[in-house]
Design a protein around this motif. Structure first.
Motif, PDB file in Angstrom:
ATOM      1  N   ILE A   1     -18.535  63.797  -2.304  1.00  0.00           N
ATOM      2  CA  ILE A   1     -18.034  64.700  -3.344  1.00  0.00           C
ATOM      3  C   ILE A   1     -19.198  65.077  -4.244  1.00  0.00           C
ATOM      4  O   ILE A   1     -19.859  64.205  -4.814  1.00  0.00           O
ATOM      5  CB  ILE A   1     -16.925  64.040  -4.180  1.00  0.00           C
ATOM      6  N   SER A   2     -19.434  66.363  -4.378  1.00  0.00           N
ATOM      7  CA  SER A   2     -20.541  66.831  -5.216  1.00  0.00           C
ATOM      8  C   SER A   2     -20.215  68.211  -5.750  1.00  0.00           C
ATOM      9  O   SER A   2     -19.297  68.889  -5.266  1.00  0.00           O
ATOM     10  CB  SER A   2     -21.853  66.868  -4.422  1.00  0.00           C
ATOM     11  N   GLN A   3     -20.941  68.621  -6.757  1.00  0.00           N
ATOM     12  CA  GLN A   3     -20.746  69.949  -7.322  1.00  0.00           C
ATOM     13  C   GLN A   3     -21.035  71.021  -6.264  1.00  0.00           C
ATOM     14  O   GLN A   3     -21.941  70.882  -5.448  1.00  0.00           O
ATOM     15  CB  GLN A   3     -21.663  70.156  -8.537  1.00  0.00           C
ATOM     16  N   ASN A   4     -20.250  72.078  -6.311  1.00  0.00           N
ATOM     17  CA  ASN A   4     -20.406  73.213  -5.387  1.00  0.00           C
ATOM     18  C   ASN A   4     -20.164  72.839  -3.929  1.00  0.00           C
ATOM     19  O   ASN A   4     -20.636  73.523  -3.019  1.00  0.00           O
ATOM     20  CB  ASN A   4     -21.798  73.841  -5.526  1.00  0.00           C
ATOM     21  N   MET A   5     -19.406  71.757  -3.712  1.00  0.00           N
ATOM     22  CA  MET A   5     -19.099  71.381  -2.334  1.00  0.00           C
ATOM     23  C   MET A   5     -18.085  72.354  -1.737  1.00  0.00           C
ATOM     24  O   MET A   5     -17.330  73.017  -2.458  1.00  0.00           O
ATOM     25  CB  MET A   5     -18.546  69.954  -2.291  1.00  0.00           C
ATOM     26  N   VAL A   6     -18.078  72.427  -0.428  1.00  0.00           N
ATOM     27  CA  VAL A   6     -17.127  73.287   0.272  1.00  0.00           C
ATOM     28  C   VAL A   6     -15.850  72.485   0.498  1.00  0.00           C
ATOM     29  O   VAL A   6     -15.858  71.422   1.105  1.00  0.00           O
ATOM     30  CB  VAL A   6     -17.701  73.774   1.611  1.00  0.00           C
ATOM     31  N   MET A   7     -14.732  73.009   0.013  1.00  0.00           N
ATOM     32  CA  MET A   7     -13.442  72.347   0.140  1.00  0.00           C
ATOM     33  C   MET A   7     -12.853  72.584   1.537  1.00  0.00           C
ATOM     34  O   MET A   7     -13.312  73.478   2.272  1.00  0.00           O
ATOM     35  CB  MET A   7     -12.495  72.869  -0.933  1.00  0.00           C
ATOM     36  N   PRO A   8     -11.834  71.773   1.933  1.00  0.00           N
ATOM     37  CA  PRO A   8     -11.234  71.946   3.262  1.00  0.00           C
ATOM     38  C   PRO A   8     -10.702  73.354   3.528  1.00  0.00           C
ATOM     39  O   PRO A   8     -10.655  73.803   4.682  1.00  0.00           O
ATOM     40  CB  PRO A   8     -10.088  70.921   3.242  1.00  0.00           C
ATOM     41  N   ASN A   9     -10.299  74.085   2.466  1.00  0.00           N
ATOM     42  CA  ASN A   9      -9.786  75.447   2.664  1.00  0.00           C
ATOM     43  C   ASN A   9     -10.887  76.499   2.740  1.00  0.00           C
ATOM     44  O   ASN A   9     -10.625  77.694   2.823  1.00  0.00           O
ATOM     45  CB  ASN A   9      -8.817  75.813   1.534  1.00  0.00           C
TER      46      ASN A   9
ATOM     47  N   SER B   1     -15.139  74.545  -7.916  1.00  0.00           N
ATOM     48  CA  SER B   1     -15.613  75.222  -9.117  1.00  0.00           C
ATOM     49  C   SER B   1     -15.876  74.278 -10.291  1.00  0.00           C
ATOM     50  O   SER B   1     -16.487  74.666 -11.284  1.00  0.00           O
ATOM     51  CB  SER B   1     -14.586  76.275  -9.564  1.00  0.00           C
ATOM     52  N   GLY B   2     -15.406  73.042 -10.188  1.00  0.00           N
ATOM     53  CA  GLY B   2     -15.559  72.106 -11.288  1.00  0.00           C
ATOM     54  C   GLY B   2     -16.996  71.664 -11.497  1.00  0.00           C
ATOM     55  O   GLY B   2     -17.791  71.594 -10.550  1.00  0.00           O
ATOM     56  N   LYS B   3     -17.327  71.361 -12.749  1.00  0.00           N
ATOM     57  CA  LYS B   3     -18.679  70.921 -13.087  1.00  0.00           C
ATOM     58  C   LYS B   3     -18.626  69.563 -13.790  1.00  0.00           C
ATOM     59  O   LYS B   3     -17.710  69.289 -14.564  1.00  0.00           O
ATOM     60  CB  LYS B   3     -19.358  71.937 -14.014  1.00  0.00           C
ATOM     61  N   ILE B   4     -19.628  68.736 -13.517  1.00  0.00           N
ATOM     62  CA  ILE B   4     -19.741  67.451 -14.205  1.00  0.00           C
ATOM     63  C   ILE B   4     -20.265  67.704 -15.607  1.00  0.00           C
ATOM     64  O   ILE B   4     -21.257  68.408 -15.796  1.00  0.00           O
ATOM     65  CB  ILE B   4     -20.676  66.511 -13.435  1.00  0.00           C
ATOM     66  N   SER B   5     -19.607  67.123 -16.588  1.00  0.00           N
ATOM     67  CA  SER B   5     -19.956  67.406 -17.980  1.00  0.00           C
ATOM     68  C   SER B   5     -21.322  66.839 -18.352  1.00  0.00           C
ATOM     69  O   SER B   5     -21.716  65.770 -17.843  1.00  0.00           O
ATOM     70  CB  SER B   5     -18.892  66.831 -18.922  1.00  0.00           C
ATOM     71  N   PRO B   6     -22.064  67.510 -19.220  1.00  0.00           N
ATOM     72  CA  PRO B   6     -23.369  67.006 -19.660  1.00  0.00           C
ATOM     73  C   PRO B   6     -23.267  65.641 -20.341  1.00  0.00           C
ATOM     74  O   PRO B   6     -24.169  64.809 -20.213  1.00  0.00           O
ATOM     75  CB  PRO B   6     -23.846  68.081 -20.638  1.00  0.00           C
ATOM     76  N   ALA B   7     -22.165  65.394 -21.067  1.00  0.00           N
ATOM     77  CA  ALA B   7     -21.991  64.105 -21.742  1.00  0.00           C
ATOM     78  C   ALA B   7     -21.892  62.983 -20.729  1.00  0.00           C
ATOM     79  O   ALA B   7     -22.498  61.905 -20.900  1.00  0.00           O
ATOM     80  CB  ALA B   7     -20.739  64.141 -22.617  1.00  0.00           C
TER      81      ALA B   7
END
Length: 333
Positions: free
Chosen positions: A155-163, A168-174
């Motif tokens: 699981i990582s940012q900008n990963m390709v989903m099964p569909n 689109s989610g981003k890990i928060s800077p905090a």
């Protein structure tokens, strides 16, 4: 020929040397290793490398603190690595898949860990399955749950989903800051301090040690043994979750079985800590010292270009030595 008094004196002197090695052998070993690696590599004692060692042991120490608590009541939790894997997967997915806030992501990971700890404690305390066998079973169960949840993917940012769409989610800077220096080191030290105070200076911690020393005697003295055993496994899971959350913040992804590699080092750090200052029991400060020993050893071996696949041999030998020292001491008293 030696008379009886001379033989007795000789024995006392030999045991004094052993007692010194038992109490301070780990610290002495760390000092020897630091001197050795400093001589063999001019980069070892640099500020950057020392900070790197502390950063590298932070996650191990936090997870090992969970094992320390389970050992304090005479138990043992082998599932901490898998609980950490679940926590990494959940906290990263909360950001990447669902776009939740930092608070909700961390809360979800800790809640999942509490459920895992609740399962362990119920089966151990109520069903009376031996702790090592039960947590060995749940280690595989929780590992399978983590794999099922992630569908065996990273699981990582900008990963390709099964569909076919991009997450689109981003890990928060905090959240990202938690895994960086100095916060990762500060969190480790705060965890060690809190658990040290809890186990050493509160009645609840002392009750846990009494239970670990003699469960039946603790029960006869009026201590609610089962309640503290449940608490120990819940806390063990929570600290495994914290370690997993910090791991997720550090690498910013959820690797497959991300927490599994930390189990061996965490167990080693905990058992090495038994002999620090002659405590003879699981303790938070000793666990930190044990983690430092492993961190210094591993860092130095990397600088000496020792192959990564040979490092487990050295770490296993260190653990075997620590166990021999601890258990030989307990049988000699």
């Amino acid at each position: 020929m030696l008379n009886h008094e001379q033989i007795r004196t000789k024995r006392n002197n030999s045991f004094s040397i052993f007692d010194f090695l038992y109490k301070y052998g780990t610290i002495l070993t760390i000092f020897i290793l630091i001197v050795f690696f400093a001589v063999t590599s001019d980069r070892f004692l640099t500020q950057a490398n020392l900070i790197n060692i502390l950063r590298s042991i932070s996650i191990v120490t936090i997870i090992a603190i969970g094992i320390t608590i389970s050992l304090s009541i005479g138990g043992f939790d082998l599932s901490v690595g898998s609980v950490a894997s679940i926590s990494v997967a959940i906290v990263i997915s909360m950001f990447v898949w669902y776009g939740h806030s930092t608070f909700l992501a961390i809360a979800a990971a800790i809640l999942a860990a509490l459920i895992a700890g609740g399962i362990n404690s119920f089966m151990i305390v109520k069903v009376k399955i031996p702790d090592m066998l039960m947590t060995l079973a749940t280690m595989f169960v929780f590992q399978g749950i983590a794999l099922t949840y992630t569908k065996g993917a990273v699981i990582s940012q900008n990963m390709v989903m099964p569909n076919g769409e991009t997450a689109s989610g981003k890990i928060s800077p905090a959240f990202e800051q938690l895994g960086k220096v100095p916060w990762i080191i500060i969190i480790m030290l705060v965890v060690v301090f809190i658990v040290h105070v809890f186990l050493t200076y509160t009645k609840h911690g002392r009750y846990m040690y009494v239970i670990g020393g003699n469960m039946e005697a603790a029960r006869l003295s009026g201590i609610p043994v089962n309640r503290y055993r449940v608490l120990a496994y819940l806390l063990s899971a929570v600290f495994a979750a914290i370690g997993g959350i910090i791991l997720g913040s550090r690498v910013m992804t959820s690797e497959i079985n991300a927490g599994a590699p930390y189990l061996m080092d965490a167990v080693a750090a905990t058992y090495i800590g038994f002999s620090v200052a002659g405590s003879g029991k699981a303790n938070a400060v000793g666990t930190l010292v044990g983690a430092i020993l492993i961190g210094v050893l591993q860092n130095g071996l990397v600088m000496l270009s020792v192959p990564y696949y040979a490092m487990d041999i050295v770490k296993g030998m260190v653990l075997a030595f620590a166990l021999a020292l601890t258990y030989y001491r307990s049988t000699s008293l």
